[in-house]
Write an enzyme that holds these catalytic residues in place. Structure first.
Site, PDB file in Angstrom:
ATOM      1  N   CYS A  83      -1.497   9.353   3.673  1.00  0.00           N
ATOM      2  CA  CYS A  83      -1.500   8.955   2.264  1.00  0.00           C
ATOM      3  C   CYS A  83      -2.761   9.490   1.591  1.00  0.00           C
ATOM      4  O   CYS A  83      -2.804   9.707   0.398  1.00  0.00           O
ATOM      5  CB  CYS A  83      -1.428   7.443   2.155  1.00  0.00           C
ATOM      6  SG  CYS A  83      -2.689   6.642   3.131  1.00  0.00           S
TER       7      CYS A  83
ATOM      8  N   GLU B 101       0.885  -1.174   0.000  1.00  0.00           N
ATOM      9  CA  GLU B 101       0.000   0.000   0.000  1.00  0.00           C
ATOM     10  C   GLU B 101       0.914   1.212   0.000  1.00  0.00           C
ATOM     11  O   GLU B 101       1.738   1.362   0.900  1.00  0.00           O
ATOM     12  CB  GLU B 101      -0.915  -0.062   1.221  1.00  0.00           C
ATOM     13  CG  GLU B 101      -1.727  -1.358   1.165  1.00  0.00           C
ATOM     14  CD  GLU B 101      -2.635  -1.570   2.358  1.00  0.00           C
ATOM     15  OE1 GLU B 101      -3.460  -0.700   2.591  1.00  0.00           O
ATOM     16  OE2 GLU B 101      -2.487  -2.601   3.024  1.00  0.00           O
TER      17      GLU B 101
HETATM   18  P1  NAP Z   1       8.838   4.187   3.811  1.00  0.00           P
HETATM   19  O1  NAP Z   1      10.028   5.032   4.009  1.00  0.00           O
HETATM   20  O2  NAP Z   1       8.655   3.574   2.473  1.00  0.00           O
HETATM   21  O3  NAP Z   1       8.901   3.046   4.945  1.00  0.00           O
HETATM   22  C1  NAP Z   1       7.862   2.153   5.218  1.00  0.00           C
HETATM   23  C2  NAP Z   1       8.405   0.936   5.951  1.00  0.00           C
HETATM   24  O4  NAP Z   1       9.306   0.218   5.105  1.00  0.00           O
HETATM   25  C3  NAP Z   1       9.228   1.308   7.185  1.00  0.00           C
HETATM   26  O5  NAP Z   1       9.021   0.333   8.171  1.00  0.00           O
HETATM   27  C4  NAP Z   1      10.646   1.254   6.672  1.00  0.00           C
HETATM   28  O6  NAP Z   1      11.610   1.027   7.680  1.00  0.00           O
HETATM   29  C5  NAP Z   1      10.560   0.068   5.740  1.00  0.00           C
HETATM   30  N1  NAP Z   1      11.619   0.023   4.727  1.00  0.00           N
HETATM   31  C6  NAP Z   1      12.369   1.030   4.236  1.00  0.00           C
HETATM   32  N2  NAP Z   1      13.243   0.565   3.307  1.00  0.00           N
HETATM   33  C7  NAP Z   1      13.031  -0.773   3.210  1.00  0.00           C
HETATM   34  C8  NAP Z   1      13.601  -1.824   2.432  1.00  0.00           C
HETATM   35  N3  NAP Z   1      14.560  -1.609   1.550  1.00  0.00           N
HETATM   36  N4  NAP Z   1      13.127  -3.061   2.601  1.00  0.00           N
HETATM   37  C9  NAP Z   1      12.140  -3.315   3.479  1.00  0.00           C
HETATM   38  N5  NAP Z   1      11.571  -2.369   4.247  1.00  0.00           N
HETATM   39  C10 NAP Z   1      12.000  -1.112   4.112  1.00  0.00           C
HETATM   40  O7  NAP Z   1       7.495   4.982   4.122  1.00  0.00           O
HETATM   41  P2  NAP Z   1       7.151   5.909   5.377  1.00  0.00           P
HETATM   42  O8  NAP Z   1       7.902   7.180   5.253  1.00  0.00           O
HETATM   43  O9  NAP Z   1       7.289   5.132   6.625  1.00  0.00           O
HETATM   44  O10 NAP Z   1       5.593   6.168   5.174  1.00  0.00           O
HETATM   45  C11 NAP Z   1       5.088   7.174   4.378  1.00  0.00           C
HETATM   46  C12 NAP Z   1       4.585   6.620   3.061  1.00  0.00           C
HETATM   47  O11 NAP Z   1       3.593   5.631   3.301  1.00  0.00           O
HETATM   48  C13 NAP Z   1       3.902   7.662   2.193  1.00  0.00           C
HETATM   49  O12 NAP Z   1       4.318   7.494   0.867  1.00  0.00           O
HETATM   50  C14 NAP Z   1       2.421   7.337   2.341  1.00  0.00           C
HETATM   51  O13 NAP Z   1       1.630   7.761   1.266  1.00  0.00           O
HETATM   52  C15 NAP Z   1       2.475   5.853   2.457  1.00  0.00           C
HETATM   53  N6  NAP Z   1       1.259   5.318   3.089  1.00  0.00           N
HETATM   54  C16 NAP Z   1       0.363   4.646   2.308  1.00  0.00           C
HETATM   55  C17 NAP Z   1      -0.817   4.170   2.864  1.00  0.00           C
HETATM   56  C18 NAP Z   1      -1.824   3.433   2.033  1.00  0.00           C
HETATM   57  O14 NAP Z   1      -2.745   2.866   2.607  1.00  0.00           O
HETATM   58  N7  NAP Z   1      -1.718   3.381   0.728  1.00  0.00           N
HETATM   59  C19 NAP Z   1      -1.066   4.375   4.218  1.00  0.00           C
HETATM   60  C20 NAP Z   1      -0.121   5.052   4.986  1.00  0.00           C
HETATM   61  C21 NAP Z   1       1.044   5.520   4.406  1.00  0.00           C
HETATM   62  P3  NAP Z   1      12.568   2.229   8.183  1.00  0.00           P
HETATM   63  O15 NAP Z   1      11.669   3.199   8.849  1.00  0.00           O
HETATM   64  O16 NAP Z   1      13.509   1.562   9.096  1.00  0.00           O
HETATM   65  O17 NAP Z   1      13.224   2.799   6.965  1.00  0.00           O
END
Ligand code: NAP
Length: 518
Positions: free
Chosen positions: A321, A287
């Site tokens: 999001c 997501e």
């Molecule tokens: P993110 O930087 O992509 O990180 C999300 C999760 O993935 C974190 O636990 C992160 O850990 C982990 N992660 C990072 N790099 C990884 C890798 N190479 N392999 C596996 N896991 C990895 O996103 P965020 O900043 O936390 O969240 C914001 C984003 O989420 C926005 O783009 C928002 O739109 C989206 N979002 C979407 C929804 C939906 O329902 N569509 C809902 C909520 C949020 P670390 O923190 O340790 O890097």
């Protein structure tokens, strides 16, 4: 006794003195416990690593929320192996029993709900009402998925034939890697994790490095609810360091990810590569981001439209999001609508999130702050007109003034890329059809909305606005579990619907059993 019909957890009215006091008390409890060091928990073992990383309060970056252990490759590997061993038992546990753990956890969370909210106020800068809504949603997920599992465990309909006894049952997949974001630090983490385990899977839960304490609180809650060791393995550390190992591990059966488009694409690609010793194609539920738009049509209540747009754009500092990051107004009302937006935005109070009189808290961390400010500069450099905000706000935290940039062109960077901060791009459309074309002109498809009194236009937008969650004459954030199953199209994800009746299927596979009887 079967559970009652699902009902959403009510939100708290903090104008009532008792509720305000309760939250103040919860904040005091959480603040008194800040600054501790936390372990990884793999099976029944708590492991404190030598290297740790800090979680800090974005309202006061000098305030340490907690120190978290950093898993390395060896420990991440051990977490998957432990989950895999536990799966061999957990998958046979009666679904009603599994469902019972979620109901118990919901009950315990409800009892201490303000403490869960208080952690998010401290750790990710949620304001009181935003944190309260996050906790309510977490309770909803637990209650909803507990009931959903009973539905999937019940007898499933198959066509009868005389010579055979046929049935279809749902069985779990295996080991899941759960990778939640920090923005719904509790709700999304609780939803993804509880759906996976109630379906009979075991998991490695790696919370976001910006919200590990919130993740820890949930993990502790599940322990308190009696969930056996090893069903959830709690692992903290940077996604970029251990994420690849967790995703690529041959014993990982599925990955449940919520986060940015870039990381989601990377995970999807990596998970598709079959590793030596791997016996399945992995399932990825991703997501991802959004570039959500609200269309303001000519015949509408402009004041209400502006108010709802402000709430959608600046709630939790635009870090949803589902946040409105584009307002597309048709030409005849463009100037009037823009003035209303500016007037309402100027009334918002920015400041530390534990003070309930502030409407806008900090953004989550320093790099987010820098990224958002650079998007603002880019929007202006590309010809946008800065109407209000545009810079850091006073105070030592990562505060950014809620920002409105007008006259943004549809192909401009800030009309196309997700900013994830308090920045609203306002675009002018020639007419309603032009507005709809602009709205659909991004790679995303998460939420969207329209404000109109024109029935024909409302119906047209319902059909043609290509988003997973579409709203008419209301805000475009605040999806409720069960009521508005949530998830987007295109680059917003793999088309799943959290909080909906299809969601548990993502964590299950169907087995068809046929026995000859004549
Ligand atoms: P993110 O930087 O992509 O990180 C999300 C999760 O993935 C974190 O636990 C992160 O850990 C982990 N992660 C990072 N790099 C990884 C890798 N190479 N392999 C596996 N896991 C990895 O996103 P965020 O900043 O936390 O969240 C914001 C984003 O989420 C926005 O783009 C928002 O739109 C989206 N979002 C979407 C929804 C939906 O329902 N569509 C809902 C909520 C949020 P670390 O923190 O340790 O890097």
């Amino acid at each position: 006794m079967p559970p009652t019909i699902f009902k959403n957890e009510p939100l708290t009215d903090f104008s009532k003195p008792k509720n305000k006091k309760d939250m103040e008390r919860a904040l005091a409890v959480i603040k008194a416990g800040l600054g501790k060091t936390y372990p990884l928990v793999i099976g029944n073992q708590e492991i404190f690593t030598e290297e740790t990383f800090p979680s800090i309060n974005p309202s006061r970056p000098e305030e340490l929320v907690g120190l978290f252990s950093k898993a390395d490759h060896e420990l991440s590997n051990r977490a998957i192996e432990t989950a895999a061993a536990k799966f061999e038992e957990w998958k046979w546990v009666d679904p009603r029993k599994r469902s019972g753990y979620l109901l118990k956890a919901a009950k315990l969370m409800r009892r201490r709900k303000h403490e869960f909210s208080a952690v998010m106020i401290e750790e990710v800068g949620k304001t009181w009402p935003e944190a309260d809504a996050d906790t309510a949603e977490a309770i909803d997920f637990l209650e909803f998925y507990a009931r959903e599992m009973l539905r999937y465990a019940a007898k499933q309909p198959v066509t009868k034939i005389p010579s055979e006894k046929n049935e279809l049952i749902y069985i779990p997949l295996g080991v899941g890697v759960i990778l939640p974001p920090w923005n719904f630090a509790l709700a999304i983490l609780a939803g993804m994790t509880s759906a996976a385990v109630v379906a009979g899977n075991t998991v490695v839960l790696k919370p976001s490095s910006d919200s590990p304490l919130t993740g820890w609180m949930f993990f502790q809650l599940m322990r308190e609810a009696g969930l056996p060791d090893g069903v959830i393995n709690f692992v903290t550390g940077s996604g970029s360091t251990i994420g690849d190992l967790l995703v690529a591990h041959p014993k990982t059966r599925f990955v449940s990810f919520t986060g940015s488009k870039e990381v989601g694409m990377h995970i999807n690609e990596l998970a598709a590569r079959v590793q030596p010793g791997q016996h399945w194609l992995k399932r990825v539920v991703a997501e991802m981001g959004g570039k959500d738009a609200v269309i303001i049509d000519e015949k509408t209540d402009l004041n209400a439209a502006a108010q709802a747009t402000i709430v959608s754009a600046f709630g939790f500092q635009g870090q949803k999001c589902s946040a409105a990051s584009r307002a597309i107004a048709v030409e005849p009302i463009y100037d009037r609508f823009l003035n209303l937006l500016i007037e309402k935005t100027k009334n918002l109070k920015v400041g530390i999130s534990d003070n309930p009189s502030n409407n806008i808290g900090p953004v989550v961390n320093k790099s987010s702050e820098e990224k958002i400010l650079s998007y603002i500069q880019k929007g202006i450099a590309e010809g946008g007109r800065l109407m209000t905000g545009g810079k850091k706000a006073a105070g030592g935290g990562y505060f950014i003034e809620p920002t409105i940039i007008a006259d943004v062109v549809p192909h401009g960077t800030i009309a196309q890329e997700e900013i994830f901060g308090p920045v609203l791009a306002v675009l002018k459309a020639k007419d309603f059809d032009d507005a709809l074309a602009i709205a659909n002109n991004t790679e995303f498809g998460l939420t969207g909305g329209i404000w109109t009194k024109n029935r024909k236009n409302a119906e047209k937008a319902k059909r043609l606005f290509h988003v997973g969650n579409f709203y008419v004459n209301r805000k475009i954030t605040g999806a409720l579990v069960g009521v508005h199953p949530f998830g987007g199209f295109n680059m917003s994800g793999t088309d799943s619907k959290a909080g909906g009746r299809d969601y548990l299927l993502l964590f299950l596979q169907a087995k068809s059993i046929s026995e000859k009887i004549k």
